[in-house]
Scaffold this motif. Structure first.
Motif, PDB file in Angstrom:
ATOM      1  N   ASN A  54       0.845  -1.197   0.000  1.00  0.00           N
ATOM      2  CA  ASN A  54       0.000   0.000   0.000  1.00  0.00           C
ATOM      3  C   ASN A  54       0.885   1.252   0.000  1.00  0.00           C
ATOM      4  O   ASN A  54       0.911   2.014   0.956  1.00  0.00           O
ATOM      5  CB  ASN A  54      -0.918  -0.038   1.229  1.00  0.00           C
ATOM      6  N   ALA A  56       0.718   4.115  -1.471  1.00  0.00           N
ATOM      7  CA  ALA A  56       0.042   5.411  -1.373  1.00  0.00           C
ATOM      8  C   ALA A  56      -0.633   5.604  -0.019  1.00  0.00           C
ATOM      9  O   ALA A  56      -1.047   6.701   0.313  1.00  0.00           O
ATOM     10  CB  ALA A  56      -0.994   5.539  -2.486  1.00  0.00           C
ATOM     11  N   THR A  58      -3.527   4.531   0.937  1.00  0.00           N
ATOM     12  CA  THR A  58      -4.913   4.921   0.679  1.00  0.00           C
ATOM     13  C   THR A  58      -5.880   4.348   1.702  1.00  0.00           C
ATOM     14  O   THR A  58      -6.513   5.090   2.426  1.00  0.00           O
ATOM     15  CB  THR A  58      -5.335   4.492  -0.733  1.00  0.00           C
ATOM     16  N   TRP A  59      -6.011   3.044   1.774  1.00  0.00           N
ATOM     17  CA  TRP A  59      -6.936   2.429   2.730  1.00  0.00           C
ATOM     18  C   TRP A  59      -6.444   1.032   3.052  1.00  0.00           C
ATOM     19  O   TRP A  59      -6.174   0.232   2.169  1.00  0.00           O
ATOM     20  CB  TRP A  59      -8.350   2.345   2.161  1.00  0.00           C
ATOM     21  N   GLU A  60      -6.325   0.765   4.339  1.00  0.00           N
ATOM     22  CA  GLU A  60      -5.960  -0.570   4.788  1.00  0.00           C
ATOM     23  C   GLU A  60      -6.530  -0.774   6.177  1.00  0.00           C
ATOM     24  O   GLU A  60      -6.414   0.104   7.031  1.00  0.00           O
ATOM     25  CB  GLU A  60      -4.426  -0.699   4.833  1.00  0.00           C
ATOM     26  N   THR A 105      -5.579   2.396   8.222  1.00  0.00           N
ATOM     27  CA  THR A 105      -4.674   3.381   7.635  1.00  0.00           C
ATOM     28  C   THR A 105      -5.423   4.041   6.488  1.00  0.00           C
ATOM     29  O   THR A 105      -5.825   3.368   5.544  1.00  0.00           O
ATOM     30  CB  THR A 105      -3.391   2.711   7.109  1.00  0.00           C
ATOM     31  N   VAL A 106      -5.643   5.349   6.617  1.00  0.00           N
ATOM     32  CA  VAL A 106      -6.356   6.116   5.596  1.00  0.00           C
ATOM     33  C   VAL A 106      -5.498   7.322   5.242  1.00  0.00           C
ATOM     34  O   VAL A 106      -5.140   8.113   6.116  1.00  0.00           O
ATOM     35  CB  VAL A 106      -7.725   6.613   6.115  1.00  0.00           C
ATOM     36  N   ARG A 107      -5.165   7.432   3.959  1.00  0.00           N
ATOM     37  CA  ARG A 107      -4.351   8.550   3.473  1.00  0.00           C
ATOM     38  C   ARG A 107      -3.090   8.711   4.307  1.00  0.00           C
ATOM     39  O   ARG A 107      -2.730   9.788   4.744  1.00  0.00           O
ATOM     40  CB  ARG A 107      -5.147   9.842   3.457  1.00  0.00           C
ATOM     41  N   ASN A 108      -2.472   7.586   4.595  1.00  0.00           N
ATOM     42  CA  ASN A 108      -1.218   7.516   5.339  1.00  0.00           C
ATOM     43  C   ASN A 108      -1.339   8.042   6.766  1.00  0.00           C
ATOM     44  O   ASN A 108      -0.376   8.502   7.352  1.00  0.00           O
ATOM     45  CB  ASN A 108      -0.095   8.234   4.593  1.00  0.00           C
TER      46      ASN A 108
END
Length: 197
Positions: A54, A56, A58-60, A105-108
């Motif tokens: 991931n 970028a 973005t979403w995890e 994890t959203v937008r780092n």
């Protein structure tokens, strides 16, 4: 007058309302250039959160249920015994601990959360009007979530309370409610540890 529009009032192109006309005084557009290895080495590395795939950020979402359930049980089983006038009580076990805990994890950026329900079994001795009694019971805490520990509510249920007066029953329930600040304190430790995951 053509089609209801007076001459001289026609607009040539209204869709360009926000387009800025180029003038001689406008600054020139920057020219892109390729970064060299030296330029890249001068940049500060960005801290990566989440998995290697991931890039970028973005979403995890990561499931933390196994760790969270074990840690909540460990913290609540280690609660100190309570001593009060005419008795003492202790937590014998965490008989129910169900819910979900997660790390997203959203937008780092890292965000954690949980929602749980627990039941604690207790055992204690009380000296009440009817004499010295050994009482067992349970403390139920229904659905609590991250950041809501100040609103924590508990329900006390007594088992085998035959022969107790209503006054004796109320005293025992009132005494057992003294576990609430201890429970809240240990769940606060859990929240701090969850943030550091």
């Amino acid at each position: 007058m053509e089609n209801g529009v007076a001459e001289g009032c026609k607009q040539s192109s209204s869709y360009r309302y926000w387009v800025r006309e180029s003038t001689d005084s406008a600054a020139p557009l920057p020219v892109p250039r390729k970064l060299s290895a030296e330029d890249l080495s001068k940049q500060e590395p960005r801290a990566k959160l989440g998995s290697a795939w991931n890039h970028a950020g973005t979403w995890e979402e990561k499931n933390l249920n196994t760790w969270a359930t074990g840690r909540i049980k460990e913290l609540l089983n280690s609660l100190d015994s309570l001593e009060f006038s005419g008795g003492k009580a202790s937590i014998s076990e965490v008989s129910k601990c169900t819910g979900d805990a997660f790390l997203v994890t959203v937008r780092n950026k890292k965000r954690v959360g949980y929602t749980y329900e627990i039941t604690l079994d207790f055992k204690g001795e009380w000296l009440i009007k009817e004499g010295k009694k050994t009482i067992k019971g349970s403390i139920d805490i229904h659905e609590f979530s991250f950041g809501e520990l100040d609103d924590l509510q508990m329900e006390v249920t007594l088992k085998e309370d035959k022969g107790l007066s209503e006054e004796g029953r109320q005293k025992i329930v009132k005494d057992v409610r003294l576990f609430l600040p201890l429970i809240r304190n240990n769940l606060s430790k859990f929240e701090e540890e969850l943030k550091d995951r």
